[in-house]
Scaffold this active site. Structure first.
Site, short mmCIF file in Angstrom:
data_model
loop_
_atom_site.label_atom_id
_atom_site.label_comp_id
_atom_site.label_asym_id
_atom_site.label_seq_id
_atom_site.Cartn_x
_atom_site.Cartn_y
_atom_site.Cartn_z
N ASP A 7 0.88 -1.17 0.00
CA ASP A 7 0.00 0.00 0.00
C ASP A 7 0.92 1.22 0.00
O ASP A 7 2.12 1.10 0.21
CB ASP A 7 -0.91 -0.01 1.25
CG ASP A 7 -1.80 1.23 1.32
OD1 ASP A 7 -2.37 1.62 0.29
OD2 ASP A 7 -1.90 1.84 2.41
N SER A 8 0.32 2.39 -0.18
CA SER A 8 1.11 3.62 -0.12
C SER A 8 1.64 3.86 1.29
O SER A 8 2.56 4.65 1.47
CB SER A 8 0.25 4.80 -0.55
OG SER A 8 -0.84 4.94 0.35
N CYS A 70 -4.56 -1.58 -1.68
CA CYS A 70 -4.76 -0.15 -1.89
C CYS A 70 -5.77 0.00 -3.03
O CYS A 70 -5.54 -0.54 -4.13
CB CYS A 70 -3.42 0.48 -2.28
SG CYS A 70 -3.53 2.20 -2.80
N GLU A 149 -1.58 7.95 8.80
CA GLU A 149 -0.11 7.84 8.72
C GLU A 149 0.55 8.38 10.00
O GLU A 149 1.59 7.90 10.41
CB GLU A 149 0.43 8.59 7.49
CG GLU A 149 0.12 7.90 6.17
CD GLU A 149 0.75 6.51 6.05
OE1 GLU A 149 1.96 6.37 6.29
OE2 GLU A 149 0.02 5.56 5.72
N CYS A 181 -11.02 3.28 0.71
CA CYS A 181 -9.57 3.51 0.78
C CYS A 181 -9.10 2.73 1.99
O CYS A 181 -9.73 2.78 3.05
CB CYS A 181 -9.29 5.00 0.97
SG CYS A 181 -7.59 5.37 1.43
N HIS A 183 -6.85 3.11 4.03
CA HIS A 183 -6.48 3.85 5.24
C HIS A 183 -7.70 4.04 6.16
O HIS A 183 -7.56 4.18 7.37
CB HIS A 183 -5.91 5.22 4.88
CG HIS A 183 -4.46 5.18 4.52
ND1 HIS A 183 -4.01 4.65 3.33
CD2 HIS A 183 -3.35 5.59 5.20
CE1 HIS A 183 -2.68 4.74 3.29
NE2 HIS A 183 -2.26 5.30 4.41
N1 DGL Z 1 -4.66 3.41 0.89
C1 DGL Z 1 -4.88 3.98 -0.40
C2 DGL Z 1 -6.20 3.45 -1.00
O1 DGL Z 1 -6.70 2.43 -0.58
C3 DGL Z 1 -4.93 5.47 -0.52
C4 DGL Z 1 -4.08 6.32 0.28
C5 DGL Z 1 -3.27 7.29 -0.55
O2 DGL Z 1 -3.82 8.27 -1.09
O3 DGL Z 1 -2.10 7.01 -0.64
O4 DGL Z 1 -6.71 4.02 -1.91
#
Ligand code: DGL
Length: 221
Positions: A7-8, A70, A149, A181, A183
């Site tokens: 993931d990011s 992600c 984060e 998302c 997150h």
């Molecule tokens: N976790 C990422 C998602 O599921 C998005 C977070 C980001 O913008 O990096 O889309």
């Protein structure tokens, strides 16, 4: 055979945790591409390049399958990754529009995701196919990514940020809020507290982990 996740940032850990609960004996690797977080507003070509780098690292660590944990990377890169790494199974994640639309009583659902996810083919096709006759409010919440984060998932700051995003959706009649998302499930407790009695919060982490389990078991045979 190891299972890789990326993931990011910390978002995809919610899918990794769900997978570990289902398959405690599986060996896993996780890459948080925090150096490039957030992915949400980057052009698709750049997300493909970053995703490719994560996948190469996971394969180098001995992973035989990859969970794109992600939504944004799934939207921009999963078709491309499948074509490039033909022998590697990929599991992706996309906003759970279908269960939300099916369960909605008000006929209004809200999807919280990134701009990248909303512009992708998967989301738009699923919305067209599965949310006929339902009003879908698409809302971004980039500040949630930053909160997660920083580990600020509870308390006054998180609550104020969540309230500011969620209240307008509830006022518009949404009775299902889709966490589109990875997150956002980290803020689920706070989101549920604010939406309590008005909307159900839909988190796909468990369903994605079950899909990864099916593929992992199939490969282990
Ligand atoms: N976790 C990422 C998602 O599921 C998005 C977070 C980001 O913008 O990096 O889309």
């Amino acid at each position: 055979m190891k299972v890789g996740f990326f993931d990011s940032g910390r978002g995809g850990l919610c899918i990794l945790d769900a997978f570990r609960r289902l398959c405690p004996q599986a060996q896993t690797e996780y890459i948080a591409d925090s150096r490039h977080c957030p992915y949400g507003n980057r052009p698709p070509g750049e997300i493909r390049r970053l995703s490719d780098a994560c996948v190469r690292r996971l394969l180098a660590r001995g992973c035989g399958m990859v969970v794109v944990a992600c939504n944004t990377a799934t939207a921009a890169a999963i078709d491309w990754l499948r074509a490039k790494y033909a022998g590697v199974p990929f599991v992706g994640v996309e906003p759970a529009v279908k269960p939300a639309a099916l369960r909605s009583k008000t006929g209004v659902i809200a999807v919280l995701a990134t701009a990248g996810t909303f512009s992708g083919r998967l989301y738009n096709e699923t919305r067209e196919r599965c949310a006929k006759g339902v009003r879908v409010i698409a809302a971004t919440a980039d500040e949630f990514v930053d909160l997660v984060e920083r580990g600020e998932t509870e308390g006054a700051e998180a609550e104020a940020a969540v309230r500011a995003r969620i209240e307008p959706l509830l006022e518009a009649g949404a009775d299902r809020i889709v966490l589109g998302c990875t997150h956002f499930p980290h803020l689920k407790g706070t989101i549920e507290k604010i939406a309590a009695g008005r909307a159900e919060v839909i988190d796909p982490s468990e369903a994605v982990a079950r899909q990864a389990k099916r593929i992992w078991e199939g490969m282990a045979k």
